[in-house]
Motif scaffolding. Structure first.
Motif, mmCIF file in Angstrom:
data_model
loop_
_atom_site.group_PDB
_atom_site.id
_atom_site.type_symbol
_atom_site.label_atom_id
_atom_site.label_comp_id
_atom_site.label_asym_id
_atom_site.label_seq_id
_atom_site.Cartn_x
_atom_site.Cartn_y
_atom_site.Cartn_z
ATOM 1 N N ASP A 49 0.832 -1.216 0.000
ATOM 2 C CA ASP A 49 0.000 0.000 0.000
ATOM 3 C C ASP A 49 0.859 1.255 0.000
ATOM 4 N N ILE A 62 -6.688 2.014 -3.395
ATOM 5 C CA ILE A 62 -5.596 1.161 -2.908
ATOM 6 C C ILE A 62 -6.072 -0.188 -2.375
ATOM 7 N N VAL A 66 -4.548 -3.629 -3.957
ATOM 8 C CA VAL A 66 -3.829 -4.615 -3.147
ATOM 9 C C VAL A 66 -4.467 -5.993 -3.314
#
Length: 207
Positions: A49, A62, A66
């Motif tokens: 991240d 994000i 991820v």
């Protein structure tokens, strides 16, 4: 209990750089973002991240990025990853000395386990998703005596845990940087580890 020696994973025990380059580039293409796989692979260490933020990924995207990275990872990265020189021998040296091997990595735990299985590493304990000073918690919990890693963050984690910090100059940090950060010994590769372990007397240290 006999001694426990900890090891980092990326660029300490394994070299995943070709796959890391590929997976980050695929993620960037899918997401329409300028994600530089080559840069990412050359600077492995920090959490994903954090890396995505540094690449300019929008904060609200994000978590999904991820998750997608982790989904792509097994097919792209695992098959192309190799063990670094001395990795198997270093783990075996600890076991021959009556010790326990501990891998503490910033990598997502299930993917770290896939690497360990794919490369046939004999690891007693694996702890994922810990970075830099955060690694100290696992090192203390498992009563490690030493921790080997390629990144300045690994040295910080070892120092925070009060264990012997071992630098391995196979990653992005030079020997001089690792020494300046507090590494008590720095190896060019883990091929030097068994001799150091034998000569150091660490095997006689128990807790």
């Amino acid at each position: 209990m006999g001694m426990t020696v900890g090891f980092d994973l990326d660029m300490t025990l394994i070299d995943p750089r070709p796959g890391m380059t590929a997976v980050m580039n695929v993620l960037g293409e899918e997401a329409g973002l300028a994600l530089d796989g080559e840069y990412f692979a050359a600077h492995l260490g920090p959490p994903l991240d954090q890396v995505l933020r540094e690449f300019g990924a929008p904060e609200d995207r994000i978590p999904a990025l991820v998750a997608r990275f982790r989904e792509l990872y097994p097919e792209i990265v695992i098959p192309s990853t190799i063990a670094l020189p001395g990795a198997h021998a270093a783990l075996e040296a600890v076991r021959r000395a009556g010790g326990q091997t501990l891998v503490v990595t910033g990598k997502f735990g299930p993917n770290a386990e896939r690497h360990v299985k794919a490369l046939g590493f004999e690891v007693d304990v694996l702890v994922g998703e810990l970075w830099a000073d955060g690694k100290a918690a696992a090192l203390r919990e498992h009563r490690a005596l030493a921790y080997a890693g390629d990144h300045l963050g690994d040295i910080r984690g070892a120092l925070a845990a009060g264990v012997t910090p071992i630098g391995v100059a196979t990653g992005p940090c030079a020997r001089e940087e690792l020494t300046a950060a507090g590494a008590e010994v720095v190896f060019d590769s883990l091929e030097e580890f068994p001799g150091w372990l034998s000569a150091s007397g660490v095997r006689a240290s128990v807790r």
